[in-house]
Design a protein around this motif. Sequence first.
Motif, short mmCIF file in Angstrom:
data_model
loop_
_atom_site.label_atom_id
_atom_site.label_comp_id
_atom_site.label_asym_id
_atom_site.label_seq_id
_atom_site.Cartn_x
_atom_site.Cartn_y
_atom_site.Cartn_z
N ALA A 1 0.80 -1.21 0.00
CA ALA A 1 0.00 0.00 0.00
C ALA A 1 0.84 1.27 0.00
CB ALA A 1 -0.91 0.00 1.23
N ALA A 2 2.08 1.18 0.46
CA ALA A 2 2.81 2.43 0.70
C ALA A 2 4.19 2.43 0.05
CB ALA A 2 2.95 2.65 2.20
N TRP A 3 4.35 1.73 -1.09
CA TRP A 3 5.70 1.62 -1.65
C TRP A 3 6.25 2.96 -2.10
CZ3 TRP A 3 6.64 3.06 -6.65
CH2 TRP A 3 5.55 3.17 -7.49
N ARG A 4 5.34 3.90 -2.45
CA ARG A 4 5.81 5.22 -2.89
C ARG A 4 6.57 5.94 -1.77
NH1 ARG A 4 1.02 5.34 -5.59
NH2 ARG A 4 1.19 5.43 -7.84
N HIS A 5 6.13 5.69 -0.53
CA HIS A 5 6.79 6.33 0.61
C HIS A 5 8.25 5.91 0.70
CE1 HIS A 5 3.32 8.06 2.68
NE2 HIS A 5 2.66 7.05 2.15
N PHE A 6 8.53 4.73 0.13
CA PHE A 6 9.86 4.14 0.33
C PHE A 6 10.77 4.31 -0.88
CE2 PHE A 6 7.18 1.87 3.34
CZ PHE A 6 7.87 2.19 4.49
N LEU A 7 10.36 5.19 -1.78
CA LEU A 7 11.17 5.40 -2.97
C LEU A 7 12.59 5.87 -2.59
CD1 LEU A 7 10.10 4.75 -5.68
CD2 LEU A 7 9.77 7.18 -6.13
N TYR A 8 12.65 6.83 -1.68
CA TYR A 8 13.96 7.34 -1.27
C TYR A 8 14.75 6.27 -0.53
CZ TYR A 8 12.65 12.00 -2.70
OH TYR A 8 12.29 13.07 -3.44
N PHE A 9 14.03 5.50 0.29
CA PHE A 9 14.65 4.38 1.00
C PHE A 9 15.35 3.47 -0.02
CE2 PHE A 9 13.98 1.33 4.73
CZ PHE A 9 14.74 0.31 4.18
N LEU A 10 14.57 3.10 -1.05
CA LEU A 10 15.10 2.16 -2.05
C LEU A 10 16.29 2.77 -2.78
CD1 LEU A 10 11.79 0.80 -3.61
CD2 LEU A 10 13.40 -0.43 -2.19
N ILE A 11 16.16 4.05 -3.19
CA ILE A 11 17.24 4.65 -3.98
C ILE A 11 18.49 4.83 -3.13
CG2 ILE A 11 17.88 6.56 -5.49
CD1 ILE A 11 14.91 7.05 -5.99
N CYS A 12 18.31 5.25 -1.88
CA CYS A 12 19.48 5.44 -0.99
C CYS A 12 20.28 4.13 -0.88
CB CYS A 12 19.04 5.87 0.40
SG CYS A 12 18.59 7.60 0.50
N ILE A 13 19.55 3.03 -0.63
CA ILE A 13 20.24 1.75 -0.50
C ILE A 13 20.84 1.34 -1.84
CG2 ILE A 13 19.82 -0.74 -0.10
CD1 ILE A 13 19.97 0.85 2.47
N ALA A 14 20.07 1.57 -2.91
CA ALA A 14 20.55 1.16 -4.24
C ALA A 14 21.85 1.87 -4.61
CB ALA A 14 19.48 1.45 -5.28
N VAL A 15 21.92 3.17 -4.30
CA VAL A 15 23.12 3.94 -4.66
C VAL A 15 24.34 3.41 -3.88
CG1 VAL A 15 24.18 6.21 -4.38
CG2 VAL A 15 21.94 6.01 -5.42
N GLY A 16 24.15 3.23 -2.57
CA GLY A 16 25.27 2.73 -1.75
C GLY A 16 25.72 1.35 -2.19
N VAL A 17 24.75 0.46 -2.37
CA VAL A 17 25.10 -0.92 -2.77
C VAL A 17 25.72 -0.90 -4.16
CG1 VAL A 17 24.10 -3.16 -3.36
CG2 VAL A 17 23.40 -2.02 -1.28
N GLY A 18 25.23 -0.01 -5.02
CA GLY A 18 25.78 0.10 -6.37
C GLY A 18 27.25 0.44 -6.33
N ALA A 19 27.60 1.45 -5.52
CA ALA A 19 29.00 1.86 -5.43
C ALA A 19 29.87 0.72 -4.92
CB ALA A 19 29.12 3.06 -4.49
N LEU A 20 29.37 0.04 -3.88
CA LEU A 20 30.15 -1.05 -3.29
C LEU A 20 30.31 -2.22 -4.26
CD1 LEU A 20 28.71 -1.23 0.31
CD2 LEU A 20 31.07 -0.82 -0.34
N THR A 21 29.20 -2.57 -4.92
CA THR A 21 29.25 -3.74 -5.79
C THR A 21 30.13 -3.48 -7.01
OG1 THR A 21 26.99 -4.16 -5.09
CG2 THR A 21 27.79 -5.45 -6.94
N GLY A 22 30.04 -2.26 -7.56
CA GLY A 22 30.85 -1.93 -8.73
C GLY A 22 32.33 -2.10 -8.44
N VAL A 23 32.75 -1.52 -7.32
CA VAL A 23 34.16 -1.58 -6.92
C VAL A 23 34.56 -3.04 -6.65
CG1 VAL A 23 35.80 -0.91 -5.14
CG2 VAL A 23 34.17 0.76 -6.02
N SER A 24 33.69 -3.72 -5.91
CA SER A 24 33.99 -5.09 -5.52
C SER A 24 34.07 -6.02 -6.74
CB SER A 24 32.88 -5.55 -4.57
OG SER A 24 33.12 -6.81 -4.13
#
Lengths: 889, 189
Positions: free
Chosen positions: A15-38
Amino acid sequence: MTLFALKMAWRETRAAWRHFLYFLICIAVGVGALTGVSLFGTQVDQAVTKEARSLLGGDLEIRLTRQISAEGRAVLDSLHDRGVIATHISELIAMAANASFPTAGRPTQIIELKAVEPQYPLYGSLRLEPDEKLGNLLRPQARACPDHPCFGVVVEESLLIRMGLTVGDRLKIGQGRFVITGVVRTEPDRVANMFSLGPRVFISQEGLHEAELIKVGSRIRERYLLKLPDSLSAESLLYELRGRLASDAARVTGYRDAQPQLKRSVEQLTRYLGLIGLTALFVGGAGVATSVHAFVREKLATIAILKTIGADSPTIIGTYVLQAVGLGLMGSAVGLFIGVLLYQGLPWVFTALISSALLDQLGFSESRLFLSPAPFLKGLTLGVLSSLLFTLWPLLTIRDVKPAWIFRRDVDPFRPLDHPATVRWRMFGKTFDKAGLLAFLGIGIGLTLLSMWQAGSWKIGALFIFSFAVAVLLLGLSARLALFSLKKWSHPQYLPLRQAVGNIKRPGNQVTGITIAVGMGVMVMTTVALVERALLDQMNESRPTDSPSFFFIDIQPDQAEEFAALLRARSGDRAPQLTPLVRARISALKGVPITIDAMSEREDRQEQSADKEEARKNWFLSREYALTFLQDLPKDNTIVRGEWWKPGQAFATPLISLEEDAAKQLGLEIGDSVEFDIQGTPVSGEVRSIRHVEWGNFSTNFYMIFSPGALDGAPHTYVATVRVPPSEEVALQQAVVSSFPNVTAINVGDVLGSFAQVVDRLSLAIQAVALFCVLSGSLVMAAALAATRYRRLYESLILKALGATRGVLAQTFALEYALLGALGGLSGILLASALSWAALSLIFDLGWSLQPLILVWSLFATMALTTMVGFLSTYRILGQPPLSVLRHE
Amino acid sequence: MAGLDRPTIGSIELDGTDITTLSEVEMARFRREKIGYIFQSFHLIPTLTAIENVMVPLELSGARDTDRRAADLLTAVGLSDRMGHYPVQLSGGEQQRVAVARAFACRPPILLADEPTGNLDSATGSQIIDLLLSLHRDHGTTLVLVTHDHALAASMQRVVALRDGRVESDSLFASALPSDLLVSQGNAE
């Protein structure tokens, strides 16, 4: 209860996935940086392991810094009977001249020459154009050179570009004449190195002989690559050869140790880039916490209803924790895609650091389809655990929501202290909430463990989390200080500014969170820029006005006088200095012999050693030294202990002046004895003085200087330095190559240029990952603004109802976001200045200077960024008609 | 007495339990097992469908077959065709019927109704009261009802009148009430 929590978590997310858009992007960006380097680090590591034999060129490699002795040759010949295939490679720096020009004025170029035998390469493959066997391309080319014999030569494309040549053109290297028969695209066993003095040129061993480049004392690397039959163990042969070739001072390595420098560099680089990625993830964690905090505020009614109908706090917290874990998993999954994109881009950045041909060799060009699962799993785990840790704190407030709140919505729902569920501990005379304290400790320990895991070292991980915490604390303090100052500031007259300041300092503001998040990104980016600028400035500034334009190496003793005459004529320097140079290794210290076996093992240990001090000690013990013998103390050298020899002093035993770091690492003091192996001949001396050397003075500097006459008779060459105006550089280089084809001219400007390029690319690689921190910071700001969207909307509409235009509202928003940017930016650049000072003085041993341009640029860029992010998050508010919200009141 | 708040002084005994001494978790369990709530503003969870709202207390109590039982309850209150609708898609009366089904899902011995008809028109209000009284009648549930509606209070078996937080009268006959204050309770045991 778990089943209920799972079901509720799914229903709430649905019901509330829109509220978590920033949550998702924040985690995605951090994990993206880590995974790319790794992914990049893992790929290099795996490729190096997989391609180990081709990267070394054989199962075993024997390396010497001089030509092999007859005994050594016999040892190698004897291996033939045991089924071992051997091939000989000679590598040296030389000069190439365009032979199409008349002798005077021929364009010249420094090259990395590699002379090979037809069997080369034993493993891996060379990519050549035309696609022919290397041996065929390097054969004598009778048709191309009808007037005099010449050999074929295969060159790197950059040589053709730099010298304006094409395949079929002719080159002169040393005394030999060559015709370019092909271009080399990839070479399996080229040592990964940040610096390359010139393009690669392949010739045959016969061609090298023809060039007459190898003289006594010439700087050369002789390599023998061995391919072993299956029946022969590489390990046992390695130790056998270390023993049998000890008198040749040969280094024997196995394919498992191929490219240690590359492995180490990539490991270190990916470790630090990974930590910057982790910073992005942790900064994003603040966005996660902000989103969850806002979500809990919105869900107060639901939480109160759930409590009313019988759900207890642990069940509700469990529900939202499960939801956070699920969202963390989704965000991390998106992050993995970002990581793959970053991974695709990183090798490009690395091409200046390690040769692009090597990256091709490692499979980065065409077939990068195989992706190792480990970095993905690590990225997912880090993402999920970070989500969990950063949501725990805001979710704990659920305990304080009373079911009766649904009757009395006007009171603050969070009043923790009178809550019966709060078990309190008394410590240090203060009351602490037990669960809160445990959660705080758990979060702290969790983040520390994640840092240690990512860093691959508990020490570096702990240092990272400590520094991160200090940075958060300082940024938080500066935000508080700024808020305090703003509160003291009397109300500005200008309405938009008054409104903007009011928005910033109102109760429940998000200034601290935004300052920390934005400031952290600015800090990392600006620190990198400051360190890069300081390194480049150091390089240019520390180059004295009288620093040489050229280093000339491999001048033979019989050429010294004539060479000095040429320099005198060309440079106007009346007494150009030629310094004698003898190559040697330490064979005994204070009478205790250091065997080559021990040295090889030491070298192995040095490569594996995590302890920098230990590695440095081993380096001093096992390296090849360039010795000299001088009458006078060289310039920029100062004696710190002992004394320099007096003019005309007679020496009973050879005396040595030792550089202070070498003395410390080798454990030598005045009066100690050192024995050197100079091409098989032992020469020992006594330490008479210890010197401090200014290494950055662009002169020929030495660790060990012998007293005059001590090295008479030892095979030596000369090095010379000379300064000429830039317009004369080409002419001088051409004249030297024409008269002394065996002498190599190293242009200092070119070397500094390639160093600057390396620094630039390294800085680019770091900034590419640091950009993720800035992105995370922007997301946190956007999340914080989104959390206050309704309040903002309401106020804007009241202002509109009172007659404020869209322009006034836009100005208010712009000023507020610019002020937030100024605060984050200012704190960030202040911390960056402190951090860059620490990095420069502790790591690079350099002085720090204020870089106003970079700091001002960073500040304004941050303000522009926050204004843009703010507008993107809230611009819709500007267009809302007042009635749309006020009607609901 | 709803167990939603704590008294600053004194104690509350409900069904033989002093609820003021219970921990938060025990209190939650007590509410789950003993009391069903019906509010003036319905207080359905907006992100859940009608049937999910009814399933929540059943799931919390660890019951099995929750979707069938919730569906039966909604059918019993006449909402068999509105089960998949979200609260915003239901009328006030329908929302209150969902709230009644939710309150009665775990068959609590006590039903607390706070102005259950306050936000409804009179016809819909009557339907809800009939529904509550039928639950009381058919299942022996104690119905505690808070209202300002004299007529509704008069139909109850015991009436406690409150003024400014103090009990003004406690009578088995509604006719004895002051005209402006009423708290009604059905089913005197």
